[in-house]
Design a protein around this motif. Structure first.
Motif, PDB file in Angstrom:
ATOM      1  N   LEU A   1      -3.432  -0.043  12.775  1.00  0.00           N
ATOM      2  CA  LEU A   1      -2.505  -1.168  12.674  1.00  0.00           C
ATOM      3  C   LEU A   1      -1.140  -0.639  13.081  1.00  0.00           C
ATOM      4  O   LEU A   1      -0.624   0.293  12.465  1.00  0.00           O
TER       5      LEU A   1
ATOM      6  N   THR B   1      -0.565   2.640  10.835  1.00  0.00           N
ATOM      7  CA  THR B   1      -1.501   2.937   9.752  1.00  0.00           C
ATOM      8  C   THR B   1      -2.914   2.987  10.305  1.00  0.00           C
ATOM      9  O   THR B   1      -3.285   2.172  11.147  1.00  0.00           O
TER      10      THR B   1
ATOM     11  N   ASN C   1       5.800   1.743  11.642  1.00  0.00           N
ATOM     12  CA  ASN C   1       4.784   1.943  10.613  1.00  0.00           C
ATOM     13  C   ASN C   1       3.395   1.826  11.244  1.00  0.00           C
ATOM     14  O   ASN C   1       2.895   0.743  11.464  1.00  0.00           O
TER      15      ASN C   1
ATOM     16  N   GLU D   1       2.666  -1.466  13.473  1.00  0.00           N
ATOM     17  CA  GLU D   1       3.772  -2.378  13.170  1.00  0.00           C
ATOM     18  C   GLU D   1       5.090  -1.685  13.478  1.00  0.00           C
ATOM     19  O   GLU D   1       5.883  -1.415  12.581  1.00  0.00           O
TER      20      GLU D   1
END
Ligand code: NAG
Ligand code: NAG
Ligand code: NAG
Ligand code: NAG
Ligand code: NAG
Ligand code: NAG
Length: 338
Positions: A265, A272, A270, A267
């Motif tokens: 993921l 992850t 960030n 973002e």
């Protein structure tokens, strides 16, 4: 007959589901259902193999670790190359497909098994390469490749790509038979078997995904296709059996290996990584990555493929099967999907 399914490893058809953060401490051995495994991660131009992940710790490949080696390798696709004969004594390798001098090339990369530590690092030898022995005049650009699928039951590799004819985009697949070449451990005997047009559905899916990404919520779907039926399904635009379907934030680099779903993921700052079982509902593993990767592939090896990596020439199929039967009777791994 046991389930023999081939899950498409193109980055498009599927993207997936939510894992509750509270479950992030699920240990990897519980997730997989055995303590004997090798996790193979390809990051940029580096390959790592990890065994015995400590409970409560992230898998090495799933966290931010700067590469030990330079990152100047060219873009590639990676699949796990396992021999066709189930009892073959030859260890599995990573098969990478890329473009060199305008021609479709591949390389077989040995998987290094950790000796004294739990993680082995190696640089992917970019100087090693072989060509697909085809005299096709058209070789797809790497950016036009939609996906590469290796089917270990037939030994066929499918190179699926966007082709352009008369100003129109017509997606195609080239199918090659890859056979072991005992005179040369670094190459395979390969034969171009056939080429066919695939249904636009498989390309449209990409567009659909990208559009929907902007709104940050998509339906993430994973489909499986039975071994031996890939040509038919691709040609006719049949999606296959829906294995997973949950609404969640968008994911990248989604892969299914040994009954586990790996995804990223992204973002912004960030980043992850997520790992969870495809079918069982036992939570998952979430790790902070915080670093983009030019390439990211994730494979989990167990059973005979694992024993061959660990034991080399001493690998013994009977002994290995016994070892795995004893290992985790109550936690048998789910149907193996790859
Ligand atoms: C991978 O390569 C990219 C581009 O070269 C670089 O920005 C990134 O830091 C590398 N990732 C790792 C984990 O080294
Ligand atoms: C192909 O790979 C799957 C998954 O590892 C394995 O279960 C199966 O036995 C393999 N098939 C053959 C013919 O080796
Ligand atoms: C491919 O082309 C090369 C060089 O033009 C030629 O030597 C070879 O026989 C051709 N192979 C096939 C399978 O047509
Ligand atoms: C980063 O993403 C994770 C997983 O979605 C989330 O739990 C965490 O709060 C995020 N952190 C920041 C700083 O946005
Ligand atoms: C990842 O990024 C987040 C937000 O920028 C930061 O809070 C966190 O400390 C970073 N984690 C690592 C391992 O760098
Ligand atoms: C393989 O393992 C089985 C069971 O442990 C043992 O009986 C057999 O002798 C072994 N074979 C070889 C060639 O070592």
């Amino acid at each position: 007959m046991g389930r023999k399914l081939l899950s498409l490893t193109f980055s498009l058809i599927f993207l997936l589901f939510l894992i509750s953060p509270s479950s992030s401490t699920t240990s990897f051995r519980k997730l997989l259902g055995t303590e004997k495994y090798a996790i193979v991660g390809i990051t940029n131009c580096t390959s790592t193999t990890e065994i015995n992940v400590d409970d409560g710790y992230c898998i090495h490949h799933m966290v931010a670790k700067l590469d030990h080696f330079d990152n100047s390798c060219i873009p590639f696709y990676s699949v796990l190359y396992a021999p066709i004969e189930p009892e073959s004594p030859h260890a599995p390798k990573i098969l990478q497909v890329f473009l060199n001098d305008g021609k479709l090339a591949y390389r077989l990369v040995d998987i290094e098994f950790p000796q004294s530590k739990n993680v082995a690092h190696s640089r992917i030898p970019s100087e090693k390469l072989a060509y697909f022995t085809t005299n096709l005049t058209i070789h797809p650009l790497i950016s036009d490749i939609i996906g590469v699928v290796y089917e270990n039951v037939s030994g066929f590799i499918y190179v699926i790509y966007k082709a352009f004819e008369d100003g129109q985009m017509k997606p195609k697949a080239d199918v090659y038979q890859m056979e072991q070449d005992f005179s040369s451990p670094n190459s395979l005997l390969n034969t171009h078997l056939y080429q066919f047009y695939i249904d636009n559905y498989f390309v449209d899916t990409v567009c659909f995904t990208i559009t929907k990404m902007n709104i940050h919520m998509i339906m993430v779907k994973i489909f499986s296709i039975p071994y031996g039926s890939l040509t038919y399904y691709l040609k006719r635009g049949i999606r296959g059996k829906l294995e997973h379907d949950i609404e969640s934030p968008r994911r990248e680099k989604v892969q299914v290996t040994n009954g586990l779903v790996y995804s990223i993921l992204n973002e912004g700052n960030n980043i992850t990584s997520f790992l969870r079982p495809l079918h069982r509902d036992v939570g998952g593993i979430i790790c902070a990555m915080n670093s983009t990767r030019t390439e990211d592939y994730f494979f989990v090896l167990t059973g005979w493929e694992f024993c061959k990596l660990r034991d080399g020439h001493d690998a013994n199929l009977t002994g290995c099967n016994m070892e795995f039967q004893e290992a985790a009777p109550e936690l048998a791994a789910p149907a193996v999907l790859r």
